[in-house]
Write a protein that holds these residues in place. Structure first.
Motif, PDB file in Angstrom:
ATOM      1  N   ILE A  77      -5.856  31.345 -38.396  1.00 53.75           N
ATOM      2  CA  ILE A  77      -6.462  30.959 -39.676  1.00 53.75           C
ATOM      3  C   ILE A  77      -6.627  29.439 -39.714  1.00 53.75           C
ATOM      4  CG2 ILE A  77      -6.177  30.977 -42.186  1.00 53.75           C
ATOM      5  CD1 ILE A  77      -4.290  33.427 -41.705  1.00 53.75           C
ATOM      6  N   SER A  78      -7.888  29.012 -39.905  1.00 50.84           N
ATOM      7  CA  SER A  78      -8.144  27.569 -39.907  1.00 50.84           C
ATOM      8  C   SER A  78      -7.323  26.873 -40.985  1.00 50.84           C
ATOM      9  CB  SER A  78      -9.631  27.309 -40.167  1.00 50.84           C
ATOM     10  OG  SER A  78     -10.388  27.875 -39.125  1.00 50.84           O
ATOM     11  N   TRP A  79      -6.860  25.696 -40.674  1.00 51.19           N
ATOM     12  CA  TRP A  79      -6.058  24.845 -41.566  1.00 51.19           C
ATOM     13  C   TRP A  79      -4.669  25.449 -41.851  1.00 51.19           C
ATOM     14  CZ3 TRP A  79      -8.250  20.249 -41.947  1.00 51.19           C
ATOM     15  CH2 TRP A  79      -9.638  20.189 -41.815  1.00 51.19           C
ATOM     16  N   THR A 127      -2.860  28.473 -39.479  1.00 49.59           N
ATOM     17  CA  THR A 127      -2.129  28.934 -38.291  1.00 49.59           C
ATOM     18  C   THR A 127      -2.934  28.741 -37.015  1.00 49.59           C
ATOM     19  OG1 THR A 127      -2.992  31.174 -38.541  1.00 49.59           O
ATOM     20  CG2 THR A 127      -0.874  30.699 -39.598  1.00 49.59           C
ATOM     21  N   ASN A 128      -3.997  27.977 -37.098  1.00 48.69           N
ATOM     22  CA  ASN A 128      -4.811  27.768 -35.903  1.00 48.69           C
ATOM     23  C   ASN A 128      -4.169  26.712 -34.994  1.00 48.69           C
ATOM     24  OD1 ASN A 128      -6.981  28.775 -34.580  1.00 48.69           O
ATOM     25  ND2 ASN A 128      -8.516  27.503 -35.613  1.00 48.69           N
ATOM     26  N   VAL A 129      -3.834  27.118 -33.786  1.00 49.33           N
ATOM     27  CA  VAL A 129      -3.273  26.157 -32.826  1.00 49.33           C
ATOM     28  C   VAL A 129      -4.313  25.863 -31.753  1.00 49.33           C
ATOM     29  CG1 VAL A 129      -0.852  26.708 -33.221  1.00 49.33           C
ATOM     30  CG2 VAL A 129      -2.170  28.047 -31.567  1.00 49.33           C
ATOM     31  N   MET A 130      -4.005  24.998 -30.838  1.00 47.39           N
ATOM     32  CA  MET A 130      -5.002  24.545 -29.865  1.00 47.39           C
ATOM     33  C   MET A 130      -5.653  25.704 -29.125  1.00 47.39           C
ATOM     34  SD  MET A 130      -3.816  20.976 -28.191  1.00 47.39           S
ATOM     35  CE  MET A 130      -2.075  21.076 -28.003  1.00 47.39           C
ATOM     36  N   THR A 131      -4.824  26.598 -28.582  1.00 43.44           N
ATOM     37  CA  THR A 131      -5.397  27.673 -27.764  1.00 43.44           C
ATOM     38  C   THR A 131      -6.277  28.611 -28.591  1.00 43.44           C
ATOM     39  OG1 THR A 131      -3.340  28.865 -28.105  1.00 43.44           O
ATOM     40  CG2 THR A 131      -3.593  27.711 -26.005  1.00 43.44           C
ATOM     41  N   THR A 132      -5.779  28.990 -29.772  1.00 44.86           N
ATOM     42  CA  THR A 132      -6.580  29.923 -30.580  1.00 44.86           C
ATOM     43  C   THR A 132      -7.839  29.245 -31.089  1.00 44.86           C
ATOM     44  OG1 THR A 132      -5.213  29.375 -32.510  1.00 44.86           O
ATOM     45  CG2 THR A 132      -4.624  31.354 -31.294  1.00 44.86           C
ATOM     46  N   ALA A 133      -7.752  27.952 -31.372  1.00 43.96           N
ATOM     47  CA  ALA A 133      -8.934  27.229 -31.847  1.00 43.96           C
ATOM     48  C   ALA A 133      -9.984  27.139 -30.751  1.00 43.96           C
ATOM     49  CB  ALA A 133      -8.535  25.829 -32.319  1.00 43.96           C
ATOM     50  N   ILE A 134      -9.547  26.991 -29.505  1.00 44.99           N
ATOM     51  CA  ILE A 134     -10.512  26.956 -28.399  1.00 44.99           C
ATOM     52  C   ILE A 134     -11.288  28.274 -28.358  1.00 44.99           C
ATOM     53  CG2 ILE A 134     -10.770  26.947 -25.882  1.00 44.99           C
ATOM     54  CD1 ILE A 134      -8.458  24.998 -25.723  1.00 44.99           C
ATOM     55  N   GLN A 143     -11.723  30.476 -30.757  1.00 41.53           N
ATOM     56  CA  GLN A 143     -12.507  30.647 -31.970  1.00 41.53           C
ATOM     57  C   GLN A 143     -13.793  29.821 -31.956  1.00 41.53           C
ATOM     58  OE1 GLN A 143     -10.880  28.902 -35.564  1.00 41.53           O
ATOM     59  NE2 GLN A 143     -10.426  30.998 -36.243  1.00 41.53           N
ATOM     60  N   HIS A 144     -13.642  28.542 -31.617  1.00 39.14           N
ATOM     61  CA  HIS A 144     -14.812  27.670 -31.641  1.00 39.14           C
ATOM     62  C   HIS A 144     -15.780  27.988 -30.518  1.00 39.14           C
ATOM     63  CE1 HIS A 144     -13.845  24.869 -34.944  1.00 39.14           C
ATOM     64  NE2 HIS A 144     -12.616  25.335 -34.712  1.00 39.14           N
ATOM     65  N   GLY A 190     -19.829  29.196 -30.604  1.00 36.31           N
ATOM     66  CA  GLY A 190     -20.791  28.344 -29.925  1.00 36.31           C
ATOM     67  C   GLY A 190     -20.547  26.869 -30.146  1.00 36.31           C
ATOM     68  N   ASN A 191     -19.397  26.540 -30.762  1.00 36.38           N
ATOM     69  CA  ASN A 191     -19.060  25.136 -30.991  1.00 36.38           C
ATOM     70  C   ASN A 191     -18.181  24.642 -29.842  1.00 36.38           C
ATOM     71  OD1 ASN A 191     -18.183  22.665 -31.847  1.00 36.38           O
ATOM     72  ND2 ASN A 191     -16.979  23.456 -33.569  1.00 36.38           N
ATOM     73  N   PHE A 192     -18.851  24.173 -28.773  1.00 37.51           N
ATOM     74  CA  PHE A 192     -18.088  23.826 -27.576  1.00 37.51           C
ATOM     75  C   PHE A 192     -17.355  22.506 -27.704  1.00 37.51           C
ATOM     76  CE2 PHE A 192     -21.452  26.650 -25.883  1.00 37.51           C
ATOM     77  CZ  PHE A 192     -20.616  27.656 -25.451  1.00 37.51           C
ATOM     78  N   THR A 193     -17.846  21.621 -28.538  1.00 31.89           N
ATOM     79  CA  THR A 193     -17.286  20.271 -28.575  1.00 31.89           C
ATOM     80  C   THR A 193     -15.797  20.285 -28.900  1.00 31.89           C
ATOM     81  OG1 THR A 193     -19.429  19.530 -29.356  1.00 31.89           O
ATOM     82  CG2 THR A 193     -17.624  17.966 -29.511  1.00 31.89           C
ATOM     83  N   LEU A 194     -15.432  20.972 -29.974  1.00 34.08           N
ATOM     84  CA  LEU A 194     -14.024  21.016 -30.354  1.00 34.08           C
ATOM     85  C   LEU A 194     -13.213  21.731 -29.270  1.00 34.08           C
ATOM     86  CD1 LEU A 194     -12.151  20.164 -32.681  1.00 34.08           C
ATOM     87  CD2 LEU A 194     -12.301  22.510 -33.501  1.00 34.08           C
ATOM     88  N   GLY A 195     -13.797  22.791 -28.714  1.00 33.38           N
ATOM     89  CA  GLY A 195     -13.114  23.530 -27.643  1.00 33.38           C
ATOM     90  C   GLY A 195     -12.809  22.633 -26.455  1.00 33.38           C
ATOM     91  N   VAL A 196     -13.820  21.885 -26.031  1.00 31.70           N
ATOM     92  CA  VAL A 196     -13.623  21.011 -24.867  1.00 31.70           C
ATOM     93  C   VAL A 196     -12.615  19.910 -25.199  1.00 31.70           C
ATOM     94  CG1 VAL A 196     -14.742  19.375 -23.299  1.00 31.70           C
ATOM     95  CG2 VAL A 196     -15.895  21.502 -23.903  1.00 31.70           C
ATOM     96  N   ALA A 197     -12.699  19.379 -26.416  1.00 34.25           N
ATOM     97  CA  ALA A 197     -11.756  18.324 -26.823  1.00 34.25           C
ATOM     98  C   ALA A 197     -10.322  18.845 -26.769  1.00 34.25           C
ATOM     99  CB  ALA A 197     -12.079  17.847 -28.237  1.00 34.25           C
TER     100      ALA A 197
END
Ligand SMILES: Nc1ncnc2c1ncn2[C@@H]1O[C@H](COP(=O)(O)OP(=O)(O)O)[C@@H](O)[C@H]1O
Ligand SMILES: [Mg+2]
Lengths: 217, 228
Positions: free
Chosen positions: B178-180, B182-189, B191-192, B196-203
């Motif tokens: 859940i954004s803001w 329970t979203n941690v780095m791995t799950t956010a990668i 999700q994003h 199709g939002n690669f920028t945050l994933g790559v970051a």
């Protein structure tokens, strides 16, 4: 000091059968025998570091000091290692001087060479008095000069403390130099024991004789 | 300016609010789970390594099994226990950082135990024999043994921490990404990337890799200090 009889068996194989005996204070007992004859097993059981088949503890109560064949060097300075044996820093300095390891005092003990580790371990053990001291091949990794220093120290320690000392050694010469009595182990059996003049010079048992002949003695 | 990598690097240094939140949730979760795993695993690992008792072999097999447990299986178990039909549903822990920490503790503690057990089993016999030969008390011997393990303890902790920040299967199931919240780095990668939002994933991927590199450098330095 009375030692009860004990045996040790590994997976059906009897590696040691000791009939029991008595150790007198102030005397040095050499334990000799070929590799695998059970010398270390004898030393470890005597020291209480290994359980014999039947839990026969020493009938008498006495303090035992023991230097294993493989000495553990704690990850601290050689001096700190030696002070684990006893608190007196003057005594530690004296022992390090005698064994020529004073220059290694601040070096990490787990980085010492084999012979240096053995000298550190000998000093560590001799920091205090024990009724019985057991040394398992203490000089095996030492050169001739440090071996001789160690033997002097061992003789002095026994004289000063009046302890009984069991010295496991594969060196017949060493046994002759320092021991009062000798125990010859052969395939786990105590084959012969007695004064060094007998066991190490003119033994009764043919196997002991053969062992001595192998040394050309 | 156009490449995803350049954009990602720009994002990392732009103090993006969502990115910072993800990092902070990850840090909170991983620090808690790795410290708890250390507190539980350390005594158990030292005990298993130093003592011989009936049943020790079975416990080691059990621990090795837990070490190899797929994170999604762990997630499934916790999900079933805490979801609307589970026995612990009234605790309302599903989709919170707390339950993510709990699931991770189950996953990571065996790593600490296994790590410590192997090392302690290696040094304990020699330490014990030497200490006994010097007439030292059992307590003194135990303290000395722990002292010999200091670097190993740090290295076990770092491995637990590294595993915790990189783990995705369990935390996505019980945390819900859940954004803001329970979203941690791995799950956010995940999700994003799905959006199709690669920028945050790559970051986030870059940050994860860098952290993992740092941890591994530390571990290898420690291992060099450990080796004799
Ligand atoms: N943990 C063990 N398991 C099985 N056999 C052992 C073990 N420890 C020693 N032995 C065997 O016991 C015999 C005596 O060993 P040891 O007492 O170390 O001999 P020594 O010190 O005289 O060279 C050897 O044959 C050795 O292989
Ligand atoms: Mg031996």
């Amino acid at each position: 000091m009375k030692i009860a009889a004990f045996t040790k068996t590994y997976e059906e194989r009897r590696v040691l059968d000791f009939p029991g005996g008595e150790l007198l204070p102030g005397r040095i007992y050499a334990v000799i025998g070929a590799n695998g004859s059970g010398k270390s097993t004898f030393a470890r059981i005597l020291a209480g570091a290994l359980a014999p088949d039947k839990k026969t503890v020493h009938p008498d109560r006495f303090t035992v000091g023991y230097m294993p064949q493989r000495n553990y060097a704690f990850r601290m300075s050689a001096r700190a290692n030696i002070l684990l044996g006893g608190k007196d820093p003057a005594r530690a300095a004296e022992l390090m001087e005698q064994l020529r390891i004073a220059h290694l005092a601040d070096k990490r003990a787990d980085r010492l060479s084999g012979g240096e580790t053995a000298r550190m371990a000998l000093a560590r053990l001799m920091m205090r008095r024990f009724d019985l001291v057991i040394l398992d091949e203490p000089t095996a990794a030492m050169d001739m000069e440090t071996t001789s220093l160690s033997e002097e120290l061992i003789l002095r320690y026994v004289k000063e403390t009046g302890c009984a000392l069991v010295l496991v050694t594969h060196s017949l010469q060493q046994a002759r130099r320092v021991a009062d009595e000798a125990l010859y182990f052969h395939k786990g059996a105590l084959l012969e024991q007695g004064p060094r003049e007998v066991v190490l010079v003119d033994p009764v048992q043919p196997e002991t004789r053969q062992f001595l002949e192998f040394y050309g003695l | 300016m156009g490449s995803p990598l350049a954009k990602a690097i720009q994002l990392i240094f732009s103090a993006n609010a969502e990115l910072l939140n993800i990092l902070s949730v990850t840090a909170k979760m991983s620090l808690r789970s790795s410290v708890l795993a250390l507190l539980l695993g350390l005594p158990l690992g030292i005990w298993l390594g130093a003592c011989r008792f009936p049943g020790r072999g079975a416990l080691l097999v059990l621990n090795r099994t837990l070490m190899g447990m797929p994170p999604v299986v762990c997630g499934l178990i916790f999900y079933m226990l805490f979801s609307g039909v589970g026995p612990f549903r009234h605790l309302k822990l599903l989709f919170t950082v707390d339950i993510m920490v709990m699931a991770q503790v189950v996953l990571i503690t065996p790593i600490v135990i296994g790590n410590m057990e192997t090392y302690v089993a290696g040094v304990a016999p020699a330490v014990r024999e030497t200490a006994r030969g010097l007439g030292l008390s059992r307590l003194r011997t135990f303290v000395l043994l722990c002292n010999e393990c200091v670097y190993q303890i740090i290295s076990a902790y770092l491995m637990a921490f590294a595993r915790s920040i990189a783990e995705v299967g369990a935390v996505s199931m019980v945390g819900g990404a859940i954004s803001w919240k329970t979203n941690v780095m791995t799950t956010a990668i995940m999700q994003h990337t799905n959006r199709g939002n690669f920028t945050l994933g790559v970051a986030l991927g870059l940050i994860l890799l860098t952290l993992s590199l740092l941890v591994n450098i530390l571990v290898s330095v420690l291992q060099r200090r450990l080796s004799r």
